[in-house]
Design an enzyme around this catalytic site. Sequence first.
Site, mmCIF file in Angstrom:
data_model
loop_
_atom_site.group_PDB
_atom_site.id
_atom_site.type_symbol
_atom_site.label_atom_id
_atom_site.label_comp_id
_atom_site.label_asym_id
_atom_site.label_seq_id
_atom_site.Cartn_x
_atom_site.Cartn_y
_atom_site.Cartn_z
ATOM 1 N N LYS A 101 0.825 -1.215 0.000
ATOM 2 C CA LYS A 101 0.000 0.000 0.000
ATOM 3 C C LYS A 101 0.856 1.261 0.000
ATOM 4 O O LYS A 101 1.708 1.453 0.865
ATOM 5 C CB LYS A 101 -0.920 0.026 1.219
ATOM 6 C CG LYS A 101 -1.897 1.212 1.201
ATOM 7 C CD LYS A 101 -2.969 1.061 2.249
ATOM 8 C CE LYS A 101 -2.690 1.815 3.502
ATOM 9 N NZ LYS A 101 -2.796 3.296 3.374
ATOM 10 N N THR A 112 -11.425 3.649 10.199
ATOM 11 C CA THR A 112 -11.276 2.736 11.335
ATOM 12 C C THR A 112 -10.769 3.435 12.601
ATOM 13 O O THR A 112 -10.809 2.857 13.685
ATOM 14 C CB THR A 112 -10.319 1.589 10.970
ATOM 15 O OG1 THR A 112 -9.086 2.159 10.500
ATOM 16 C CG2 THR A 112 -10.893 0.711 9.881
ATOM 17 N N ASP A 139 -3.797 4.271 -1.937
ATOM 18 C CA ASP A 139 -4.832 4.655 -0.962
ATOM 19 C C ASP A 139 -4.824 6.167 -0.763
ATOM 20 O O ASP A 139 -4.292 6.678 0.225
ATOM 21 C CB ASP A 139 -4.549 3.909 0.356
ATOM 22 C CG ASP A 139 -5.591 4.200 1.424
ATOM 23 O OD1 ASP A 139 -6.715 4.620 1.071
ATOM 24 O OD2 ASP A 139 -5.282 3.994 2.614
ATOM 25 N N LYS A 143 -7.789 7.995 -1.066
ATOM 26 C CA LYS A 143 -9.111 8.366 -0.533
ATOM 27 C C LYS A 143 -9.642 9.611 -1.240
ATOM 28 O O LYS A 143 -9.920 10.656 -0.628
ATOM 29 C CB LYS A 143 -9.055 8.583 0.982
ATOM 30 C CG LYS A 143 -8.572 7.336 1.738
ATOM 31 C CD LYS A 143 -8.555 7.554 3.225
ATOM 32 C CE LYS A 143 -7.964 6.394 3.968
ATOM 33 N NZ LYS A 143 -6.497 6.232 3.786
ATOM 34 N N ARG A 170 1.849 -0.288 10.953
ATOM 35 C CA ARG A 170 2.867 -0.198 12.004
ATOM 36 C C ARG A 170 3.268 -1.518 12.649
ATOM 37 O O ARG A 170 4.464 -1.693 12.946
ATOM 38 C CB ARG A 170 2.416 0.838 13.049
ATOM 39 C CG ARG A 170 2.478 2.262 12.482
ATOM 40 C CD ARG A 170 1.639 3.253 13.262
ATOM 41 N NE ARG A 170 0.218 3.077 13.016
ATOM 42 C CZ ARG A 170 -0.740 3.860 13.506
ATOM 43 N NH1 ARG A 170 -0.420 4.877 14.295
ATOM 44 N NH2 ARG A 170 -2.024 3.631 13.223
ATOM 45 N N ASP A 224 -14.087 14.470 -3.902
ATOM 46 C CA ASP A 224 -14.240 15.789 -4.510
ATOM 47 C C ASP A 224 -15.465 15.724 -5.424
ATOM 48 O O ASP A 224 -16.177 14.709 -5.452
ATOM 49 C CB ASP A 224 -12.956 16.156 -5.292
ATOM 50 C CG ASP A 224 -12.699 17.666 -5.305
ATOM 51 O OD1 ASP A 224 -13.659 18.425 -5.573
ATOM 52 O OD2 ASP A 224 -11.564 18.081 -5.079
HETATM 53 O O1 LIG Z 1 -10.419 3.389 7.450
HETATM 54 C C1 LIG Z 1 -9.201 3.337 7.167
HETATM 55 C C2 LIG Z 1 -8.730 3.510 5.878
HETATM 56 C C3 LIG Z 1 -7.400 3.414 5.631
HETATM 57 N N1 LIG Z 1 -6.520 3.153 6.625
HETATM 58 C C4 LIG Z 1 -5.076 3.059 6.286
HETATM 59 O O2 LIG Z 1 -4.577 1.768 6.661
HETATM 60 C C5 LIG Z 1 -3.303 1.875 7.242
HETATM 61 C C6 LIG Z 1 -3.346 1.319 8.634
HETATM 62 O O3 LIG Z 1 -2.075 1.474 9.250
HETATM 63 P P1 LIG Z 1 -1.777 0.912 10.707
HETATM 64 O O4 LIG Z 1 -0.379 1.366 10.973
HETATM 65 O O5 LIG Z 1 -1.907 -0.584 10.633
HETATM 66 O O6 LIG Z 1 -2.756 1.508 11.653
HETATM 67 C C7 LIG Z 1 -2.890 3.346 7.172
HETATM 68 O O7 LIG Z 1 -2.094 3.529 6.037
HETATM 69 C C8 LIG Z 1 -4.209 4.081 6.989
HETATM 70 O O8 LIG Z 1 -4.065 5.243 6.194
HETATM 71 C C9 LIG Z 1 -6.969 2.981 7.892
HETATM 72 O O9 LIG Z 1 -6.198 2.746 8.851
HETATM 73 N N2 LIG Z 1 -8.314 3.056 8.127
#
Ligand SMILES: O=c1ccn([C@@H]2O[C@H](COP(=O)(O)O)[C@@H](O)[C@H]2O)c(=O)[nH]1
Length: 237
Positions: free
Chosen positions: A39, A125, A65, A67, A216, A70
Amino acid sequence: MLAKPTGGAARIIPALDTGDLARAEALAAALAGRCGVLKVGLELFCAAGGPAVAAIARHAPVFLDLKLHDIPNTVAGALRSLLPLRPAMVTLHAGGGPAMIAAARAEAEKAGADRPILLAVTVLTSMDAAALAATGVADTPAEQVRRLAKMAVAAGADGLVCSPREAALLRADLGPGPALVVPGVRPPGSDAGDQARIATPAEAVAAGADWIVVGRPITGAPDPAAAAAAIAAGIPD
Ligand SMILES: O=c1ccn([C@@H]2O[C@H](COP(=O)(O)O)[C@@H](O)[C@H]2O)c(=O)[nH]1
């Protein structure tokens, strides 16, 4: 379009969240055999742009990603600019509404059979019920996710980004077709950080996730490839 994975490591999408392209490339090289997709998100794209996508795509298909959110004409134009990078997946916010999603789908179709999977982001999330209420939505995150998901798929989204807490509900509502890409995934014992609606990799897949996004817990590990391998070992087929 990229086919859905059937199990194990292919379900894992490491999030390469860094503004340092050399670091992202090193992570991509280490993780390529341990995941299905890589990603590229806002941090890396804002720092390094299209060349970052091309560099990461040398290792695995890219989930871009960004998002997008617009007016329909602008989102269609953004897709037109991104398609030459040949991303395997692209995100747009479901909150942009059906006309925006339909415009994105029409533009993506111009890439033919090789077009990216269009994923509509439902409720981030990181948001709990209180954060959602602060935006003026009184319903629970699950209710709002279901409402946005139905609208987005009807408007032309190929799949959805949701938390693991809603994956089973969306499978019940929408069946096996839409791709479910699920962040907010934490191996047992890992720090949730700013994520609010989380579950383990095994729970996310059991709930119906096709792909899980893990940032992470992989990229912050002393050995990212070993961390990804451990996650894959715990995922049911
Ligand atoms: O609703 C959402 C949409 C995108 N993300 C993305 O996923 C990763 C999660 O990273 P972690 O380090 O595992 O928390 C991050 O790039 C977000 O931009 C999301 O978390 N939630």
